[in-house]
Scaffold this motif. Structure first.
Motif, short mmCIF file in Angstrom:
data_model
loop_
_atom_site.label_atom_id
_atom_site.label_comp_id
_atom_site.label_asym_id
_atom_site.label_seq_id
_atom_site.Cartn_x
_atom_site.Cartn_y
_atom_site.Cartn_z
N PRO A 40 0.91 -1.10 -0.12
CA PRO A 40 0.08 0.08 -0.07
C PRO A 40 0.86 1.18 -0.01
O PRO A 40 2.18 1.13 0.49
N ALA A 41 0.40 2.21 -0.63
CA ALA A 41 1.13 3.45 -0.67
C ALA A 41 0.19 4.65 -0.15
O ALA A 41 -0.68 5.00 -0.43
N TYR A 42 0.70 5.32 1.02
CA TYR A 42 0.14 6.19 1.84
C TYR A 42 0.39 7.55 0.89
O TYR A 42 1.27 8.14 0.80
N LEU A 43 -0.96 8.22 0.72
CA LEU A 43 -0.85 9.27 -0.06
C LEU A 43 -0.36 9.19 -1.39
O LEU A 43 0.11 10.20 -2.05
N GLU A 47 5.43 4.10 0.43
CA GLU A 47 5.00 2.75 0.45
C GLU A 47 5.31 1.81 1.61
O GLU A 47 6.54 2.24 2.22
N PHE A 48 4.39 1.19 2.12
CA PHE A 48 4.36 0.45 3.32
C PHE A 48 4.68 -1.16 2.95
O PHE A 48 4.31 -1.56 1.75
N PRO A 49 5.32 -1.73 3.68
CA PRO A 49 5.45 -3.22 3.33
C PRO A 49 4.16 -3.98 3.23
O PRO A 49 3.43 -3.45 3.96
N ALA A 50 4.14 -4.99 2.61
CA ALA A 50 2.80 -5.71 2.37
C ALA A 50 3.07 -6.83 3.58
O ALA A 50 2.61 -7.74 3.44
N THR A 51 2.98 -6.40 4.88
CA THR A 51 2.83 -7.24 5.98
C THR A 51 1.76 -6.76 6.84
O THR A 51 0.96 -5.62 6.52
N GLN A 52 1.62 -7.48 7.94
CA GLN A 52 0.60 -7.19 8.71
C GLN A 52 0.82 -5.64 9.32
O GLN A 52 -0.20 -4.88 9.66
N LEU A 53 1.84 -5.37 9.95
CA LEU A 53 2.25 -4.13 10.55
C LEU A 53 2.10 -3.09 9.59
O LEU A 53 1.63 -1.80 9.72
N GLY A 54 2.49 -3.25 8.23
CA GLY A 54 2.59 -2.46 7.21
C GLY A 54 1.05 -1.88 6.72
O GLY A 54 0.63 -0.74 6.72
N PHE A 55 -0.02 -3.03 6.75
CA PHE A 55 -1.23 -2.66 6.37
C PHE A 55 -2.16 -2.12 7.61
O PHE A 55 -2.95 -0.99 7.52
N ALA A 56 -1.56 -2.54 8.93
CA ALA A 56 -2.15 -1.81 10.04
C ALA A 56 -1.71 -0.29 9.88
O ALA A 56 -2.75 0.51 10.38
#
Length: 88
Positions: A40-43, A47-56
């Motif tokens: 996912p890319a915030y704004l 980019e956040f990693p495609a992990t549980q913490l990244g999506f949270a």
């Protein structure tokens, strides 16, 4: 037994924090149970990693931004608007 004071600002802040927490939990659960997710890319910038913490983090930050900016604007306008009925 003391009675809690649920005035407007405190209630709105509690509701805001609760909704941000729910969005973070939803992001965590999405990454837990859905396979093949992309990063996912915030704004569209970070980019956040495609992990549980990244999506949270993505879910919480997105909802915090989407709800926080209009809420901040309401606070600013309500403090600066002229109120003829107000007695000072």
């Amino acid at each position: 037994m003391s009675r809690r004071n649920w005035d407007g600002p405190r209630f709105v802040l509690l509701l805001y924090v609760l909704l941000v927490g729910v969005a973070g939990t939803a992001g965590f659960l999405t990454a837990t149970f859905v396979d093949g997710l992309e990063r996912p890319a915030y704004l569209f910038l970070v980019e956040f990693p495609a992990t549980q913490l990244g999506f949270a983090a993505y879910g919480a930050l997105t909802i915090a931004t989407v709800l926080g900016i209009p809420l901040l604007l309401v606070v600013i306008v309500s403090q600066n608007i002229d109120d003829e009925a107000r007695v000072e």
